[in-house]
Design an enzyme around this catalytic site. Structure first.
Site, PDB file in Angstrom:
ATOM      1  N   ASP A 154       4.529  -3.380   9.423  1.00  8.14           N
ATOM      2  CA  ASP A 154       4.693  -2.877   8.057  1.00  8.14           C
ATOM      3  C   ASP A 154       5.689  -1.715   8.046  1.00  8.14           C
ATOM      4  OD1 ASP A 154       4.307  -2.146   5.462  1.00  8.14           O
ATOM      5  OD2 ASP A 154       2.140  -1.857   5.617  1.00  8.14           O
ATOM      6  N   ASP A 227       2.571  -4.851  -2.964  1.00  8.89           N
ATOM      7  CA  ASP A 227       1.182  -5.270  -2.755  1.00  8.89           C
ATOM      8  C   ASP A 227       0.588  -6.007  -3.954  1.00  8.89           C
ATOM      9  OD1 ASP A 227       1.620  -3.796  -0.505  1.00  8.89           O
ATOM     10  OD2 ASP A 227      -0.257  -2.671  -0.636  1.00  8.89           O
TER      11      ASP A 227
HETATM   12  C1  GAL Z   1       0.884  -1.580   2.776  1.00  6.25           C
HETATM   13  C2  GAL Z   1       0.848  -3.088   2.927  1.00  6.25           C
HETATM   14  C3  GAL Z   1      -0.579  -3.533   2.698  1.00  6.25           C
HETATM   15  C4  GAL Z   1      -1.472  -2.857   3.709  1.00  6.25           C
HETATM   16  C5  GAL Z   1      -1.315  -1.338   3.645  1.00  6.25           C
HETATM   17  C6  GAL Z   1      -2.082  -0.634   4.753  1.00  6.25           C
HETATM   18  O1  GAL Z   1       2.191  -1.134   2.978  1.00  6.25           O
HETATM   19  O2  GAL Z   1       1.729  -3.690   2.009  1.00  6.25           O
HETATM   20  O3  GAL Z   1      -0.659  -4.949   2.797  1.00  6.25           O
HETATM   21  O4  GAL Z   1      -1.158  -3.323   4.987  1.00  6.25           O
HETATM   22  O5  GAL Z   1       0.040  -0.973   3.739  1.00  6.25           O
HETATM   23  O6  GAL Z   1      -1.863   0.728   4.784  1.00  6.25           O
END
Ligand code: GAL
Length: 402
Positions: A154, A227
């Site tokens: 990520d 998200d």
């Molecule tokens: C976001 C991601 C989510 C989740 C989250 C955890 O950036 O898009 O799916 O993984 O971080 O902190």
């Protein structure tokens, strides 16, 4: 020939002028993985930062007990917030919520399931836990020692590094994007170096049109959007924005409009069937995001409808696309192996609506069978068309066999 020489000369001149090549992966492992869109479960959508090792073990048990594993949901993916501190040797430890990752991996594998984990190319993850910058190989080796089969990587705080570099070199307009791709290639190489075949899930919210290069950096799937959340508005905003991306997907490399919200409680059954139908037509990864230990029969029937899953997992590996949209009424189709086609009639409107689709417009000359996928009923085409009332926020999903 002359034209080709001219193009080559122009390219050499561009390189001479300092336009660096975008980094690519030469992984031979990546293209062989994820021949159909990955299916499984991830801790984030329901448990978020509260997830514990026990929750993940319970999810693994539930996948087996409910029949989800046998329906294809095999990855058990721990998302962010498992990370602790690095020791003097730089080895990352888990935090107290995850006392023993190796034992967790063994527990998952003993149930015929696969183990997924999460990190970021930055200094910190999105949840501000330790991430992999400068420790890529060390982390990949650690994951492999735990038996990890899948990594979600990520971007998060790596954007700080990208922004700082871009600020320092304003003349190099592609620097940030190059760094981003480099970071993904680096981790793909590190994963491959472990010798373990690890599915690589890119998460950078669709930046720089990732669909056009996600596979080239060794990604098996890449998030195409920000998200999702458990609301009809957000789910449809994301899902219906996937039009035009079909050409980038195929066996080993998939567009990922984010994980499922089915069963999390803030959409009704009609809306969750829309979610599942759209994701299946998109050949999207089906990563459940609900509490599997507390599922209603309705939730089970939506997540485990084999005929819907078969559309998603179809061996041809072609993503579907929008055929047309008349205001809130949309028709999408997905080609299937053997010449069949799956068709979704979606009513995004606020009241039930009459919809119809002609076989011709979805490329079918003669239909041997038309199935209402959710009910299993056969439907007759009248004058070469299928017509039906589609409920508010609902869908009629068809499978047409020529
Ligand atoms: C976001 C991601 C989510 C989740 C989250 C955890 O950036 O898009 O799916 O993984 O971080 O902190």
């Amino acid at each position: 020939m002359i034209r080709r020489l001219m193009v080559m000369a122009a390219m050499t001149a561009m390189c001479g002028a300092g336009i660096a090549q975008m980094p690519v992966s030469n992984s031979t492992i990546a293209p062989a993985l994820a021949q159909t869109p990955p299916m499984g479960w991830n801790s984030w959508n329901h448990f978020a930062s509260k997830v514990t090792q026990q929750d993940v073990m319970d999810a693994a048990d539930a996948l087996v007990k409910t029949g989800m594993r046998d329906a294809g949901y095999v990855y058990v993916n721990v998302d962010d917030t498992w990370e602790g501190e690095r020791d003097a040797q730089g080895v990352l430890h888990t935090n107290s919520k995850f006392p023993n990752m190796k034992a967790l991996g063994d527990y998952i594998h003993a149930r015929g399931l696969k183990f997924g984990i999460y990190s970021s190319p930055g200094l910190k993850t999105c949840g501000r836990f330790a991430a992999s910058l400068g420790h890529e190989q060390q982390d990949a080796d650690l994951y492999a020692s735990w038996g990890v089969d899948y990594l979600k990587y990520d971007l998060c705080t790596y954007q700080d590094q990208m922004k700082a570099a871009a600020k320092e070199h304003p003349e190099d307009t592609e620097l940030a994007n190059r760094m981003m791709r480099e970071a993904y290639v680096k981790m793909r190489n590190a994963l491959d170096h472990t010798g373990r075949p690890i599915v690589f899930s890119l998460c950078q919210y669709g930046l720089d049109n990732v669909s056009s290069w996600g596979a080239s950096v060794g990604g098996n799937l890449w998030r195409t959007t920000g998200d999702i959340n458990d609301s009809y508005d957000r789910m449809t905003l994301i899902g219906f924005s996937q039009a035009g991306l079909a050409k980038y997907a195929g066996p080993g490399h998939w567009n990922d409009p984010d994980m499922l919200e089915v069963g999390n409680g803030r959409m009704n059954a009609e809306e969750y069937r829309t979610h599942m139908s759209l994701w299946a037509l998109l050949a999207a990864p089906l990563i459940a995001g609900n509490d599997l230990s507390k599922m209603s029969d309705e939730t089970k029937s939506i997540l485990m409808n084999r005929a819907v899953i078969a559309i998603d997992q179809d061996k041809l590996g072609k993503q579907g696309d929008r055929v047309r949209a008349d205001g809130p009424l949309e028709v999408w189709s997905k080609p299937l192996a053997g010449g069949g086609v799956a068709v979704g009639l979606f009513n995004r409107g606020e009241s039930a609506a009459a919809m119809s689709v002609s076989l011709k417009e979805v490329g079918v000359k003669k239909a041997h069978e038309i199935l209402n996928v959710w009910t299993g009923e056969k439907i007759d085409a009248k004058d070469g068309s299928v017509s039906a009332m589609v409920p508010r926020h609902g869908v009629l999903l068809l499978r047409i066999t020529p």
